[in-house]
Design an enzyme around this catalytic site. Structure first.
Site, PDB file in Angstrom:
ATOM      1  N   ARG A 121       0.801  -1.233   0.000  1.00 22.43           N
ATOM      2  CA  ARG A 121       0.000   0.000   0.000  1.00 22.43           C
ATOM      3  C   ARG A 121       0.825   1.270   0.000  1.00 22.43           C
ATOM      4  NH1 ARG A 121      -4.286  -0.540   4.569  1.00 22.43           N
ATOM      5  NH2 ARG A 121      -5.578   0.831   3.306  1.00 22.43           N
ATOM      6  N   GLN A 127      -1.534   2.416  -5.864  1.00 27.96           N
ATOM      7  CA  GLN A 127      -2.726   3.008  -5.226  1.00 27.96           C
ATOM      8  C   GLN A 127      -4.017   2.667  -5.959  1.00 27.96           C
ATOM      9  OE1 GLN A 127      -2.363   7.194  -4.288  1.00 27.96           O
ATOM     10  NE2 GLN A 127      -0.703   6.732  -2.867  1.00 27.96           N
ATOM     11  N   ASP A 130      -5.485  -0.583  -4.693  1.00 30.52           N
ATOM     12  CA  ASP A 130      -5.605  -0.737  -3.246  1.00 30.52           C
ATOM     13  C   ASP A 130      -7.054  -1.016  -2.811  1.00 30.52           C
ATOM     14  OD1 ASP A 130      -5.501  -0.625  -0.519  1.00 30.52           O
ATOM     15  OD2 ASP A 130      -4.307   1.215  -0.420  1.00 30.52           O
ATOM     16  N   SER A 133      -8.142   0.035   0.781  1.00 35.76           N
ATOM     17  CA  SER A 133      -8.544   1.438   0.916  1.00 35.76           C
ATOM     18  C   SER A 133      -9.911   1.685   0.297  1.00 35.76           C
ATOM     19  CB  SER A 133      -7.522   2.359   0.242  1.00 35.76           C
ATOM     20  OG  SER A 133      -6.381   2.473   1.042  1.00 35.76           O
ATOM     21  N   TYR A 228       1.041   1.789   9.285  1.00 32.02           N
ATOM     22  CA  TYR A 228       0.111   1.178  10.229  1.00 32.02           C
ATOM     23  C   TYR A 228       0.535   1.492  11.663  1.00 32.02           C
ATOM     24  CZ  TYR A 228      -1.687  -1.633   6.383  1.00 32.02           C
ATOM     25  OH  TYR A 228      -2.273  -2.051   5.217  1.00 32.02           O
TER      26      TYR A 228
HETATM   27  P1  NAD Z   1      -5.998   0.069   9.800  1.00 32.23           P
HETATM   28  O1  NAD Z   1      -7.302  -0.434   9.258  1.00 32.23           O
HETATM   29  O2  NAD Z   1      -4.880  -0.887   9.984  1.00 32.23           O
HETATM   30  O3  NAD Z   1      -6.266   0.790  11.214  1.00 32.23           O
HETATM   31  C1  NAD Z   1      -7.169   1.866  11.335  1.00 32.23           C
HETATM   32  C2  NAD Z   1      -6.590   2.909  12.271  1.00 32.23           C
HETATM   33  O4  NAD Z   1      -6.571   2.415  13.598  1.00 32.23           O
HETATM   34  C3  NAD Z   1      -5.150   3.310  11.956  1.00 32.23           C
HETATM   35  O5  NAD Z   1      -5.108   4.684  11.658  1.00 32.23           O
HETATM   36  C4  NAD Z   1      -4.392   2.972  13.236  1.00 32.23           C
HETATM   37  O6  NAD Z   1      -3.356   3.888  13.513  1.00 32.23           O
HETATM   38  C5  NAD Z   1      -5.494   3.030  14.263  1.00 32.23           C
HETATM   39  N1  NAD Z   1      -5.192   2.366  15.549  1.00 32.23           N
HETATM   40  C6  NAD Z   1      -4.553   1.180  15.776  1.00 32.23           C
HETATM   41  N2  NAD Z   1      -4.447   0.930  17.105  1.00 32.23           N
HETATM   42  C7  NAD Z   1      -5.048   1.962  17.744  1.00 32.23           C
HETATM   43  C8  NAD Z   1      -5.274   2.277  19.109  1.00 32.23           C
HETATM   44  N3  NAD Z   1      -4.844   1.481  20.112  1.00 32.23           N
HETATM   45  N4  NAD Z   1      -5.917   3.426  19.408  1.00 32.23           N
HETATM   46  C9  NAD Z   1      -6.362   4.244  18.416  1.00 32.23           C
HETATM   47  N5  NAD Z   1      -6.191   4.014  17.104  1.00 32.23           N
HETATM   48  C10 NAD Z   1      -5.544   2.884  16.756  1.00 32.23           C
HETATM   49  O7  NAD Z   1      -5.482   1.276   8.925  1.00 32.23           O
HETATM   50  P2  NAD Z   1      -5.811   1.689   7.426  1.00 32.23           P
HETATM   51  O8  NAD Z   1      -7.055   2.464   7.351  1.00 32.23           O
HETATM   52  O9  NAD Z   1      -5.691   0.477   6.593  1.00 32.23           O
HETATM   53  O10 NAD Z   1      -4.620   2.678   7.146  1.00 32.23           O
HETATM   54  C11 NAD Z   1      -3.335   2.419   7.639  1.00 32.23           C
HETATM   55  C12 NAD Z   1      -2.361   3.358   7.068  1.00 32.23           C
HETATM   56  O11 NAD Z   1      -2.063   3.022   5.726  1.00 32.23           O
HETATM   57  C13 NAD Z   1      -2.748   4.812   7.060  1.00 32.23           C
HETATM   58  O12 NAD Z   1      -1.620   5.541   7.415  1.00 32.23           O
HETATM   59  C14 NAD Z   1      -3.070   5.074   5.653  1.00 32.23           C
HETATM   60  O13 NAD Z   1      -2.923   6.432   5.303  1.00 32.23           O
HETATM   61  C15 NAD Z   1      -2.007   4.219   5.027  1.00 32.23           C
HETATM   62  N6  NAD Z   1      -2.280   4.016   3.634  1.00 32.23           N
HETATM   63  C16 NAD Z   1      -1.290   4.406   2.804  1.00 32.23           C
HETATM   64  C17 NAD Z   1      -1.476   4.278   1.486  1.00 32.23           C
HETATM   65  C18 NAD Z   1      -0.420   4.735   0.561  1.00 32.23           C
HETATM   66  O14 NAD Z   1       0.597   5.213   0.994  1.00 32.23           O
HETATM   67  N7  NAD Z   1      -0.578   4.593  -0.702  1.00 32.23           N
HETATM   68  C19 NAD Z   1      -2.635   3.733   0.974  1.00 32.23           C
HETATM   69  C20 NAD Z   1      -3.608   3.333   1.862  1.00 32.23           C
HETATM   70  C21 NAD Z   1      -3.414   3.472   3.214  1.00 32.23           C
END
Ligand code: NAD
Length: 387
Positions: A121, A127, A130, A133, A228
């Protein structure tokens, strides 16, 4: 190359892996699409639309037997695995890290398994592929609508001749893709939104969407790898919990989305916190699964009413409840991946290339993805026993 789209069989799974819109581009790349009759019906894509877009409609047996690659949303059932043959490819949301045993079975069958949830990701060129997402985005949106429907008050501030309605106070826990969409959707409905995450970079993202970030007095930075979160230590968890409980008690609606890859979701809303909430409050736990969820009391697939009048919802598959959009985005993601992997009408797997190496789980009779293979290694022999 023939890609086959069977009808999804998991109850409640209304999505379909490919929609008619994406077929012309696939055709231009040498990919013919076979669609099981009725496969898109639950997502409002009738057979005629597929036919017009150039697909061949086939029976449920033919879609498995005639395809070089079977494209699904959900991982295959035991019966479906039995329909796959050696040399055939299977692409879908296979959850290899949650179900490595299924991957071992697919390898034994000689199936080339490609998992869309294993797209790297952080690569910007991936992207468009993904799926996590695109589907989390839809889940975050729908979570707010479901919570709003379960809530017995207005979300917005409303002044009418009959009086003024106070806006709902909504808390979003976990500000990843789903959490950000939930903030935006709750704000658009007029709620006052607070949000919290253990990755400090999410503060600015939440604020840019109009939420107030909850800052705890004990600063926690649990940024892990790949964007993450990492799992919190016991001390961090205790500090977080004590303060979060105070915030949760003042909320009308709490939507939780927090995940830590490969681990049980963290408990953020304890039974004590639920007991301190007002009657009529709503908790929607998006992280709930058979492993547990973010709320200690949630049960996946069920709605619970607590003794103090709090409704706890834990819907199982929110993206499938928005099937037209979810299928459209899933299909776009899959189209991008297929166009990446297919050269001159043939599946061409370059194991040195990052995207291919990420998504390819089984090939040539082996589990080739290291993370999944590691989970299948035999557990080390138990230590010596006392004489
Ligand atoms: P996820 O589904 O793994 O988790 C959701 C959220 O829960 C995350 O923001 C995480 O920090 C939070 N979390 C975990 N433990 C926690 C706690 N104890 N208390 C409070 N919050 C907690 O995450 P996601 O939605 O799949 O996204 C993860 C990351 O991947 C993000 O930074 C997102 O921007 C990134 N991402 C990057 C790209 C890219 O670079 N192209 C694409 C998609 C997602």
């Amino acid at each position: 190359m023939k890609v086959g789209v069977p009808k999804e069989t998991l109850p409640g799974e209304h999505r379909v892996a490919l929609v008619p819109d994406v077929l012309p581009k696939l055709k231009a790349a040498g990919i013919d699409v076979l669609v099981e009759r009725g496969a898109g019906a639950a997502a409002s894509y009738p057979d005629a639309m597929y036919e017009e877009a150039g697909a061949t409609l086939v029976s449920g047996d033919e879609v498995w037997s005639l395809s070089d690659c079977v494209a699904k949303v959900q991982k295959p059932t035991v019966a479906e695995v039995g329909r796959l043959r050696a040399g055939q490819a299977l692409v879908g949301l296979l959850s290899p890290l949650i179900d490595p045993g299924l991957m071992a079975t697919l390898a034994e069958h000689g199936v080339t398994a490609i998992s869309l949830d294993a797209i790297p990701r952080t690569l910007s060129r991936a992207q468009t592929m993904d799926v996590l997402s695109s589907q989390a985005n839809i889940g975050g949106y729908k979570a707010v609508l479901v919570a709003a429907e379960a809530f017995g008050r207005y979300f917005p501030l409303l002044t009418t001749a009959a009086g003024t309605a106070k806006p709902a106070n909504v808390l979003i826990l976990g500000i990843g893709v789903a959490g950000l969409q939930a903030i935006g959707t709750a704000r658009r409905l007029g709620a006052v939104v607070k949000a919290y995450d253990v990755r400090p970079e999410t503060k600015e993202q939440a604020e840019s969407l109009g939420a107030q970030f909850v800052t705890l007095s004990t600063a926690i930075d649990a940024t892990g790898s790949g964007g993450y979160a990492r799992e919190l230590t016991a001390e961090e968890r205790a500090a977080q919990q004590a303060e979060l409980n105070g915030v949760i008690a003042t909320m009308d609606v709490v939507i939780t989305t927090a995940q830590v890859p490969g681990r049980k979701p963290p408990v953020l809303v304890t039974a004590d916190a639920v007991r301190a909430m007002k009657p009529g409050s709503v908790i929607l736990d998006m992280a709930a699964s058979a492993l547990g969820g973010n709320c200690e009391l949630s049960r996946v697939g069920e709605t619970i009413m607590t003794g103090n009048g709090v409704r706890i919802l834990a819907p199982e598959n929110l993206p499938a409840t928005v099937p037209i959009s979810a299928s459209q985005f899933y299909a776009r993601n899959l189209q991008a991946l297929l166009l990446h992997l297919v050269k001159d009408g043939e599946l061409t797997l370059d194991l040195e290339e990052e995207i291919t190496a990420g998504v390819l789980i089984t090939h040539g009779g082996k589990v080739v993805q290291p993370a999944t293979a590691k989970l299948l290694e035999p557990a080390p022999a138990a230590g010596g026993t006392a004489a």
